[in-house]
Design a protein around this motif. Structure first.
Motif, PDB file in Angstrom:
ATOM      1  N   GLY A  53      12.681   9.562  13.943  1.00  0.00           N
ATOM      2  CA  GLY A  53      13.332   9.540  12.637  1.00  0.00           C
ATOM      3  C   GLY A  53      14.693  10.198  12.661  1.00  0.00           C
ATOM      4  O   GLY A  53      14.919  11.184  13.349  1.00  0.00           O
ATOM      5  N   GLU A 103       6.766   8.264   8.685  1.00  0.00           N
ATOM      6  CA  GLU A 103       6.165   7.704   9.896  1.00  0.00           C
ATOM      7  C   GLU A 103       7.131   7.816  11.072  1.00  0.00           C
ATOM      8  O   GLU A 103       6.730   8.108  12.205  1.00  0.00           O
ATOM      9  CB  GLU A 103       5.785   6.239   9.668  1.00  0.00           C
ATOM     10  CG  GLU A 103       4.599   6.039   8.744  1.00  0.00           C
ATOM     11  CD  GLU A 103       3.327   6.654   9.307  1.00  0.00           C
ATOM     12  OE1 GLU A 103       3.087   6.540  10.519  1.00  0.00           O
ATOM     13  OE2 GLU A 103       2.578   7.290   8.527  1.00  0.00           O
ATOM     14  N   ASN A 104       8.413   7.582  10.822  1.00  0.00           N
ATOM     15  CA  ASN A 104       9.414   7.705  11.880  1.00  0.00           C
ATOM     16  C   ASN A 104       9.511   9.130  12.390  1.00  0.00           C
ATOM     17  O   ASN A 104       9.662   9.365  13.592  1.00  0.00           O
ATOM     18  CB  ASN A 104      10.783   7.228  11.378  1.00  0.00           C
ATOM     19  CG  ASN A 104      10.872   5.725  11.267  1.00  0.00           C
ATOM     20  OD1 ASN A 104      10.132   5.010  11.940  1.00  0.00           O
ATOM     21  ND2 ASN A 104      11.753   5.236  10.414  1.00  0.00           N
ATOM     22  N   PRO A 163      -1.274   9.527   3.832  1.00  0.00           N
ATOM     23  CA  PRO A 163       0.035   8.900   3.628  1.00  0.00           C
ATOM     24  C   PRO A 163       0.528   9.139   2.204  1.00  0.00           C
ATOM     25  O   PRO A 163      -0.266   9.271   1.268  1.00  0.00           O
ATOM     26  CB  PRO A 163      -0.243   7.407   3.868  1.00  0.00           C
ATOM     27  CG  PRO A 163      -1.539   7.354   4.592  1.00  0.00           C
ATOM     28  CD  PRO A 163      -2.326   8.543   4.135  1.00  0.00           C
ATOM     29  N   ILE A 165      17.902   5.446   2.097  1.00  0.00           N
ATOM     30  CA  ILE A 165      16.701   4.685   1.749  1.00  0.00           C
ATOM     31  C   ILE A 165      16.426   4.800   0.255  1.00  0.00           C
ATOM     32  O   ILE A 165      16.995   5.642  -0.436  1.00  0.00           O
ATOM     33  CB  ILE A 165      15.469   5.182   2.535  1.00  0.00           C
ATOM     34  CG1 ILE A 165      15.182   6.653   2.215  1.00  0.00           C
ATOM     35  CG2 ILE A 165      15.654   4.989   4.030  1.00  0.00           C
ATOM     36  CD1 ILE A 165      13.898   7.176   2.843  1.00  0.00           C
ATOM     37  N   ASP A 218      10.924   3.884  -2.259  1.00  0.00           N
ATOM     38  CA  ASP A 218       9.876   3.146  -1.542  1.00  0.00           C
ATOM     39  C   ASP A 218       9.953   3.355  -0.030  1.00  0.00           C
ATOM     40  O   ASP A 218       8.974   3.109   0.678  1.00  0.00           O
ATOM     41  CB  ASP A 218       9.965   1.650  -1.841  1.00  0.00           C
ATOM     42  CG  ASP A 218       9.601   1.332  -3.283  1.00  0.00           C
ATOM     43  OD1 ASP A 218       8.660   1.955  -3.803  1.00  0.00           O
ATOM     44  OD2 ASP A 218      10.261   0.476  -3.893  1.00  0.00           O
ATOM     45  N   GLY A 219      11.113   3.787   0.461  1.00  0.00           N
ATOM     46  CA  GLY A 219      11.282   3.958   1.902  1.00  0.00           C
ATOM     47  C   GLY A 219      10.798   5.283   2.452  1.00  0.00           C
ATOM     48  O   GLY A 219      10.793   5.491   3.672  1.00  0.00           O
ATOM     49  N   PRO A 245       7.692   6.728   2.693  1.00  0.00           N
ATOM     50  CA  PRO A 245       6.563   6.699   3.644  1.00  0.00           C
ATOM     51  C   PRO A 245       6.975   6.265   5.045  1.00  0.00           C
ATOM     52  O   PRO A 245       6.525   6.847   6.034  1.00  0.00           O
ATOM     53  CB  PRO A 245       5.600   5.702   2.999  1.00  0.00           C
ATOM     54  CG  PRO A 245       5.889   5.796   1.532  1.00  0.00           C
ATOM     55  CD  PRO A 245       7.374   5.973   1.462  1.00  0.00           C
ATOM     56  N   ALA A 246       7.835   5.272   5.155  1.00  0.00           N
ATOM     57  CA  ALA A 246       8.292   4.828   6.472  1.00  0.00           C
ATOM     58  C   ALA A 246       9.119   5.899   7.159  1.00  0.00           C
ATOM     59  O   ALA A 246       9.025   6.088   8.380  1.00  0.00           O
ATOM     60  CB  ALA A 246       9.109   3.539   6.338  1.00  0.00           C
ATOM     61  N   ALA A 247       9.939   6.630   6.383  1.00  0.00           N
ATOM     62  CA  ALA A 247      10.728   7.715   6.964  1.00  0.00           C
ATOM     63  C   ALA A 247       9.824   8.796   7.539  1.00  0.00           C
ATOM     64  O   ALA A 247      10.099   9.368   8.600  1.00  0.00           O
ATOM     65  CB  ALA A 247      11.656   8.307   5.897  1.00  0.00           C
TER      66      ALA A 247
END
Length: 360
Positions: free
Chosen positions: A353, A346-347, A14, A336, A339-340, A342-344
Protein backbone atom coordinates in the motif's frame (compact mmCIF):
# COMPACT_ATOMS: atom_id res chain seq x y z
CA UNK A 1 -29.38 12.26 9.95
CA UNK A 2 -27.83 9.27 8.13
CA UNK A 3 -24.38 9.53 6.52
CA UNK A 4 -22.08 6.93 4.96
CA UNK A 5 -19.09 5.65 6.94
CA UNK A 6 -16.48 2.90 7.04
CA UNK A 7 -17.40 0.75 10.05
CA UNK A 8 -15.12 -1.77 11.77
CA UNK A 9 -17.64 -4.33 13.10
CA UNK A 10 -15.08 -6.36 15.09
CA UNK A 11 -11.31 -6.64 15.54
CA UNK A 12 -9.84 -8.41 12.53
CA UNK A 13 -12.97 -7.97 10.41
CA UNK A 14 -13.06 -6.17 7.05
CA UNK A 15 -14.33 -2.60 7.04
CA UNK A 16 -17.92 -2.16 5.88
CA UNK A 17 -19.13 0.92 4.02
CA UNK A 18 -22.61 1.52 5.39
CA UNK A 19 -25.06 4.16 6.57
CA UNK A 20 -24.94 5.42 10.17
CA UNK A 21 -27.25 7.69 12.14
CA UNK A 22 -25.29 10.71 13.36
CA UNK A 23 -26.90 12.93 16.01
CA UNK A 24 -26.81 16.71 16.14
CA UNK A 25 -23.94 18.11 18.25
CA UNK A 26 -24.62 18.40 21.95
CA UNK A 27 -23.04 20.90 24.38
CA UNK A 28 -19.32 21.26 23.70
CA UNK A 29 -19.52 19.35 20.41
CA UNK A 30 -18.98 20.17 16.72
CA UNK A 31 -20.38 18.54 13.59
CA UNK A 32 -17.94 18.45 10.68
CA UNK A 33 -18.44 17.58 7.00
CA UNK A 34 -15.22 15.85 5.94
CA UNK A 35 -13.28 17.13 2.93
CA UNK A 36 -10.54 14.50 3.16
CA UNK A 37 -9.06 11.89 5.48
CA UNK A 38 -5.72 10.12 5.41
CA UNK A 39 -5.55 6.32 5.44
CA UNK A 40 -2.91 5.85 8.13
CA UNK A 41 -1.15 2.67 9.24
CA UNK A 42 -2.34 3.40 12.78
CA UNK A 43 -5.89 2.69 11.60
CA UNK A 44 -4.68 -0.70 10.41
CA UNK A 45 -3.14 -1.24 13.86
CA UNK A 46 -6.53 -0.45 15.39
CA UNK A 47 -8.36 -2.80 13.06
CA UNK A 48 -6.06 -5.77 13.68
CA UNK A 49 -5.87 -5.33 17.45
CA UNK A 50 -2.28 -4.08 17.73
CA UNK A 51 -3.82 -1.02 19.39
CA UNK A 52 -6.97 -1.58 21.42
CA UNK A 53 -10.18 0.20 20.45
CA UNK A 54 -13.83 -0.36 21.47
CA UNK A 55 -15.84 -1.88 18.62
CA UNK A 56 -17.92 -1.56 16.53
CA UNK A 57 -16.18 1.66 15.58
CA UNK A 58 -15.71 4.15 12.79
CA UNK A 59 -11.96 4.56 12.25
CA UNK A 60 -10.05 7.45 10.69
CA UNK A 61 -8.12 9.87 12.85
CA UNK A 62 -6.49 12.17 10.29
CA UNK A 63 -8.88 14.53 8.58
CA UNK A 64 -10.11 18.01 7.83
CA UNK A 65 -13.43 19.48 6.83
CA UNK A 66 -16.01 22.22 7.26
CA UNK A 67 -18.02 22.92 10.40
CA UNK A 68 -21.72 22.18 9.80
CA UNK A 69 -23.06 23.11 13.23
CA UNK A 70 -21.90 23.58 16.81
CA UNK A 71 -23.37 22.77 20.19
CA UNK A 72 -23.92 25.03 23.17
CA UNK A 73 -20.77 26.60 24.58
CA UNK A 74 -18.61 26.28 21.45
CA UNK A 75 -17.20 29.65 20.45
CA UNK A 76 -13.76 29.05 18.85
CA UNK A 77 -15.25 27.76 15.56
CA UNK A 78 -18.47 28.53 13.67
CA UNK A 79 -20.49 26.93 10.87
CA UNK A 80 -18.60 27.32 7.59
CA UNK A 81 -15.14 27.31 9.19
CA UNK A 82 -12.48 24.95 7.88
CA UNK A 83 -11.02 22.77 10.64
CA UNK A 84 -8.33 20.14 11.20
CA UNK A 85 -9.29 17.18 13.38
CA UNK A 86 -7.07 16.61 16.41
CA UNK A 87 -7.35 12.98 17.54
CA UNK A 88 -5.39 13.53 20.77
CA UNK A 89 -6.71 16.67 22.51
CA UNK A 90 -5.03 17.51 25.79
CA UNK A 91 -7.09 17.93 28.95
CA UNK A 92 -4.81 20.58 30.46
CA UNK A 93 -5.21 19.13 33.95
CA UNK A 94 -3.32 15.81 34.18
CA UNK A 95 0.31 15.45 35.29
CA UNK A 96 1.70 15.33 31.75
CA UNK A 97 -0.23 18.45 30.74
CA UNK A 98 1.01 20.26 33.85
CA UNK A 99 4.56 19.55 32.63
CA UNK A 100 3.76 20.92 29.18
CA UNK A 101 3.94 17.42 27.64
CA UNK A 102 0.49 17.59 26.09
CA UNK A 103 1.26 14.75 23.67
CA UNK A 104 1.30 12.40 26.70
CA UNK A 105 -2.03 13.60 28.11
CA UNK A 106 -3.53 10.85 30.27
CA UNK A 107 -7.06 11.71 29.10
CA UNK A 108 -6.41 12.31 25.41
CA UNK A 109 -8.24 9.18 24.25
CA UNK A 110 -11.04 9.13 26.81
CA UNK A 111 -13.59 10.00 24.12
CA UNK A 112 -12.81 6.86 22.11
CA UNK A 113 -14.91 4.78 24.52
CA UNK A 114 -18.00 6.98 24.04
CA UNK A 115 -20.96 6.04 21.87
CA UNK A 116 -21.12 8.81 19.29
CA UNK A 117 -23.47 7.36 16.64
CA UNK A 118 -25.44 4.24 15.73
CA UNK A 119 -25.83 2.05 12.70
CA UNK A 120 -29.14 2.35 10.89
CA UNK A 121 -30.05 -0.94 12.63
CA UNK A 122 -29.47 0.69 16.04
CA UNK A 123 -26.05 -0.75 17.01
CA UNK A 124 -23.90 1.58 19.12
CA UNK A 125 -20.75 2.92 17.43
CA UNK A 126 -17.55 4.27 18.96
CA UNK A 127 -15.32 6.93 17.37
CA UNK A 128 -11.95 5.30 16.65
CA UNK A 129 -9.29 7.58 18.18
CA UNK A 130 -11.95 10.16 19.05
CA UNK A 131 -12.76 11.62 15.64
CA UNK A 132 -14.19 8.92 13.29
CA UNK A 133 -12.92 10.56 10.12
CA UNK A 134 -13.80 7.68 7.76
CA UNK A 135 -17.27 9.11 7.25
CA UNK A 136 -18.96 11.80 5.22
CA UNK A 137 -19.63 13.70 8.47
CA UNK A 138 -18.67 13.28 12.11
CA UNK A 139 -19.51 14.77 15.51
CA UNK A 140 -16.56 15.42 17.82
CA UNK A 141 -15.66 17.22 21.01
CA UNK A 142 -14.86 20.88 20.42
CA UNK A 143 -11.36 20.16 21.74
CA UNK A 144 -10.82 17.91 18.70
CA UNK A 145 -11.04 20.70 16.13
CA UNK A 146 -8.52 23.39 15.27
CA UNK A 147 -8.97 26.12 12.63
CA UNK A 148 -7.26 25.35 9.32
CA UNK A 149 -4.27 27.72 8.99
CA UNK A 150 -4.46 30.40 6.34
CA UNK A 151 -3.10 29.39 2.96
CA UNK A 152 -3.53 25.62 3.42
CA UNK A 153 -6.07 23.87 1.13
CA UNK A 154 -8.69 21.93 3.07
CA UNK A 155 -7.88 18.55 1.51
CA UNK A 156 -4.13 18.99 2.17
CA UNK A 157 -4.87 20.07 5.74
CA UNK A 158 -6.16 16.54 6.51
CA UNK A 159 -2.55 15.32 6.61
CA UNK A 160 -1.61 17.90 9.23
CA UNK A 161 -3.67 16.03 11.82
CA UNK A 162 -1.31 13.08 12.18
CA UNK A 163 1.36 12.27 9.57
CA UNK A 164 2.89 15.72 9.29
CA UNK A 165 2.72 16.62 12.98
CA UNK A 166 4.24 13.23 13.83
CA UNK A 167 7.02 13.21 11.24
CA UNK A 168 7.92 16.87 11.66
CA UNK A 169 7.78 16.64 15.44
CA UNK A 170 9.92 13.48 15.54
CA UNK A 171 12.70 15.40 13.81
CA UNK A 172 12.32 18.81 15.45
CA UNK A 173 10.98 18.04 18.94
CA UNK A 174 12.14 14.52 19.77
CA UNK A 175 15.43 14.03 17.90
CA UNK A 176 16.10 17.79 17.71
CA UNK A 177 18.07 17.55 14.50
CA UNK A 178 20.62 20.37 14.12
CA UNK A 179 22.05 22.09 11.08
CA UNK A 180 24.66 19.90 9.38
CA UNK A 181 23.77 16.64 11.13
CA UNK A 182 23.21 13.37 9.27
CA UNK A 183 19.83 11.62 9.46
CA UNK A 184 18.41 8.23 8.47
CA UNK A 185 14.64 7.72 8.20
CA UNK A 186 13.36 4.13 8.27
CA UNK A 187 10.01 3.65 6.52
CA UNK A 188 8.88 5.82 3.62
CA UNK A 189 5.18 6.04 4.40
CA UNK A 190 3.30 9.22 5.23
CA UNK A 191 5.15 9.84 8.51
CA UNK A 192 8.50 8.93 6.98
CA UNK A 193 7.98 11.30 4.03
CA UNK A 194 7.10 14.09 6.48
CA UNK A 195 10.22 13.27 8.52
CA UNK A 196 12.40 13.47 5.40
CA UNK A 197 11.03 16.92 4.61
CA UNK A 198 11.51 17.97 8.23
CA UNK A 199 15.14 16.83 8.16
CA UNK A 200 15.68 18.91 5.02
CA UNK A 201 14.05 21.92 6.69
CA UNK A 202 16.31 21.42 9.73
CA UNK A 203 19.38 21.64 7.46
CA UNK A 204 20.59 18.05 7.69
CA UNK A 205 23.69 17.53 5.52
CA UNK A 206 22.89 13.94 4.55
CA UNK A 207 19.44 12.33 4.66
CA UNK A 208 19.26 8.58 4.10
CA UNK A 209 15.86 7.03 3.41
CA UNK A 210 15.38 3.31 4.09
CA UNK A 211 12.46 1.16 2.95
CA UNK A 212 11.76 -2.41 1.89
CA UNK A 213 10.48 -1.17 -1.47
CA UNK A 214 12.86 0.06 -4.17
CA UNK A 215 9.89 1.72 -5.86
CA UNK A 216 9.70 4.41 -3.17
CA UNK A 217 13.08 5.93 -4.00
CA UNK A 218 11.68 8.65 -6.24
CA UNK A 219 9.18 9.67 -3.56
CA UNK A 220 11.89 9.72 -0.91
CA UNK A 221 14.29 11.83 -2.96
CA UNK A 222 11.52 14.28 -3.84
CA UNK A 223 10.91 14.68 -0.10
CA UNK A 224 14.56 15.45 0.63
CA UNK A 225 16.50 12.19 0.79
CA UNK A 226 20.07 12.49 -0.49
CA UNK A 227 20.57 8.70 -0.43
CA UNK A 228 18.29 5.66 -0.61
CA UNK A 229 18.86 2.19 0.84
CA UNK A 230 16.64 -0.82 0.20
CA UNK A 231 16.31 -2.58 3.57
CA UNK A 232 18.33 -5.78 3.97
CA UNK A 233 20.61 -7.56 6.43
CA UNK A 234 23.38 -5.11 5.49
CA UNK A 235 21.44 -1.87 5.95
CA UNK A 236 23.38 -0.65 9.00
CA UNK A 237 26.69 -1.36 7.25
CA UNK A 238 25.53 0.53 4.14
CA UNK A 239 24.52 3.56 6.22
CA UNK A 240 27.85 3.57 8.04
CA UNK A 241 29.53 3.43 4.63
CA UNK A 242 27.65 6.55 3.59
CA UNK A 243 28.79 8.42 6.71
CA UNK A 244 32.52 7.80 6.86
CA UNK A 245 32.02 4.54 8.79
CA UNK A 246 30.58 6.53 11.71
CA UNK A 247 26.82 6.09 11.40
CA UNK A 248 24.24 8.86 11.30
CA UNK A 249 23.78 11.42 14.04
CA UNK A 250 20.04 10.68 14.15
CA UNK A 251 17.93 7.69 13.11
CA UNK A 252 14.14 8.02 12.96
CA UNK A 253 12.28 4.69 12.91
CA UNK A 254 8.77 4.88 11.42
CA UNK A 255 7.89 1.20 10.94
CA UNK A 256 7.38 -0.11 14.48
CA UNK A 257 9.15 -3.42 13.88
CA UNK A 258 11.75 -4.96 16.18
CA UNK A 259 14.23 -5.61 13.37
CA UNK A 260 13.88 -2.05 12.08
CA UNK A 261 14.34 -0.51 15.53
CA UNK A 262 17.44 -2.61 16.08
CA UNK A 263 18.81 -1.65 12.65
CA UNK A 264 18.13 2.04 13.28
CA UNK A 265 20.07 1.75 16.56
CA UNK A 266 22.95 -0.02 14.80
CA UNK A 267 23.00 2.69 12.11
CA UNK A 268 23.45 5.50 14.63
CA UNK A 269 26.91 6.79 15.47
CA UNK A 270 28.45 6.53 18.90
CA UNK A 271 26.70 9.18 20.99
CA UNK A 272 23.91 9.58 18.43
CA UNK A 273 20.13 9.57 18.87
CA UNK A 274 17.58 6.97 17.77
CA UNK A 275 13.93 8.02 17.86
CA UNK A 276 11.19 5.40 17.52
CA UNK A 277 7.97 6.69 15.99
CA UNK A 278 6.48 3.45 14.63
CA UNK A 279 3.84 1.61 16.67
CA UNK A 280 4.76 -2.04 17.11
CA UNK A 281 2.93 -4.93 18.75
CA UNK A 282 3.76 -6.47 22.12
CA UNK A 283 5.34 -9.41 20.30
CA UNK A 284 8.00 -7.14 18.79
CA UNK A 285 10.81 -7.60 21.33
CA UNK A 286 14.03 -5.57 20.87
CA UNK A 287 17.18 -6.85 22.61
CA UNK A 288 20.30 -4.96 23.71
CA UNK A 289 23.18 -6.08 25.88
CA UNK A 290 24.43 -4.02 28.79
CA UNK A 291 27.94 -3.56 27.36
CA UNK A 292 26.79 -2.04 24.07
CA UNK A 293 24.54 0.44 25.85
CA UNK A 294 27.56 1.67 27.79
CA UNK A 295 30.00 1.52 24.88
CA UNK A 296 27.93 3.25 22.21
CA UNK A 297 26.51 5.97 24.46
CA UNK A 298 23.50 6.28 22.17
CA UNK A 299 20.11 7.65 23.20
CA UNK A 300 17.03 5.58 22.36
CA UNK A 301 13.72 7.37 22.82
CA UNK A 302 10.06 6.85 22.04
CA UNK A 303 8.02 9.53 20.34
CA UNK A 304 4.25 10.00 20.69
CA UNK A 305 2.48 12.17 18.08
CA UNK A 306 5.84 13.74 17.28
CA UNK A 307 6.00 15.20 20.80
CA UNK A 308 3.82 17.88 19.23
CA UNK A 309 1.37 20.44 20.52
CA UNK A 310 -1.03 20.94 17.59
CA UNK A 311 -2.13 24.41 18.71
CA UNK A 312 1.51 25.52 18.79
CA UNK A 313 2.81 23.60 15.79
CA UNK A 314 0.08 24.00 13.14
CA UNK A 315 0.90 27.69 12.54
CA UNK A 316 4.59 26.79 12.22
CA UNK A 317 3.83 24.08 9.69
CA UNK A 318 1.57 26.46 7.78
CA UNK A 319 4.48 28.90 7.52
CA UNK A 320 6.66 26.20 5.98
CA UNK A 321 3.84 25.28 3.55
CA UNK A 322 3.30 28.87 2.43
CA UNK A 323 7.06 29.32 1.97
CA UNK A 324 7.26 26.19 -0.19
CA UNK A 325 9.50 24.31 2.23
CA UNK A 326 6.85 21.69 3.06
CA UNK A 327 4.88 19.97 0.28
CA UNK A 328 1.86 18.06 1.57
CA UNK A 329 0.97 16.72 -1.87
CA UNK A 330 4.25 14.78 -1.85
CA UNK A 331 2.86 12.63 0.97
CA UNK A 332 0.02 11.22 -1.14
CA UNK A 333 0.47 8.41 -3.67
CA UNK A 334 -3.20 7.67 -4.29
CA UNK A 335 -6.52 9.50 -4.01
CA UNK A 336 -9.50 7.26 -3.24
CA UNK A 337 -13.18 7.56 -2.39
CA UNK A 338 -14.82 6.36 0.81
CA UNK A 339 -15.60 3.09 -0.99
CA UNK A 340 -11.88 2.61 -1.64
CA UNK A 341 -10.87 2.35 2.03
CA UNK A 342 -11.27 -1.44 2.37
CA UNK A 343 -9.01 -2.01 -0.64
CA UNK A 344 -6.44 0.43 0.76
CA UNK A 345 -6.39 -1.60 3.98
CA UNK A 346 -5.91 -4.82 2.02
CA UNK A 347 -2.96 -3.24 0.21
CA UNK A 348 -1.37 -2.24 3.51
CA UNK A 349 -1.84 -5.76 4.86
CA UNK A 350 -0.12 -7.11 1.76
CA UNK A 351 2.76 -4.68 2.24
CA UNK A 352 2.16 -2.91 -1.07
CA UNK A 353 0.00 0.00 0.00
CA UNK A 354 1.03 3.56 -0.70
CA UNK A 355 -0.13 6.68 1.05
CA UNK A 356 -3.87 7.04 0.32
CA UNK A 357 -6.02 10.12 0.84
CA UNK A 358 -9.80 9.73 0.98
CA UNK A 359 -11.49 12.62 -0.79
CA UNK A 360 -15.16 13.13 0.06
Amino acid sequence: MAVRAAVLPAIGSPLEITGIDLPDPGPGQVRVRLAAAGVCHSDLSLSDGTMRVPVPAVLGHEGAGTVVSVGEGVDHVSPGDGVVLNWAPSCGACHACSLGEVWLCANALSGAADVYARTTEGTDLHPGLNVAAFAEETVVSASCVLPVPDGVPLTDAALLGCAVLTGYGAVHHSARVRQGETVAVFGVGGVGLAALQAARIAGASKIVAVDVSAEKEELARAAGATDYVVASDTTAREIRGLTGKQGVDVAVECAGRAVTIRTAWDSTRRGGRTTVVGIGGKDQQVTFNALEIFHWGRTLSGCVYGNSDPARDLPVLAGHIRAGRLDLSALVTEHISLDGIPAAFENMLAGKGGRALVVF
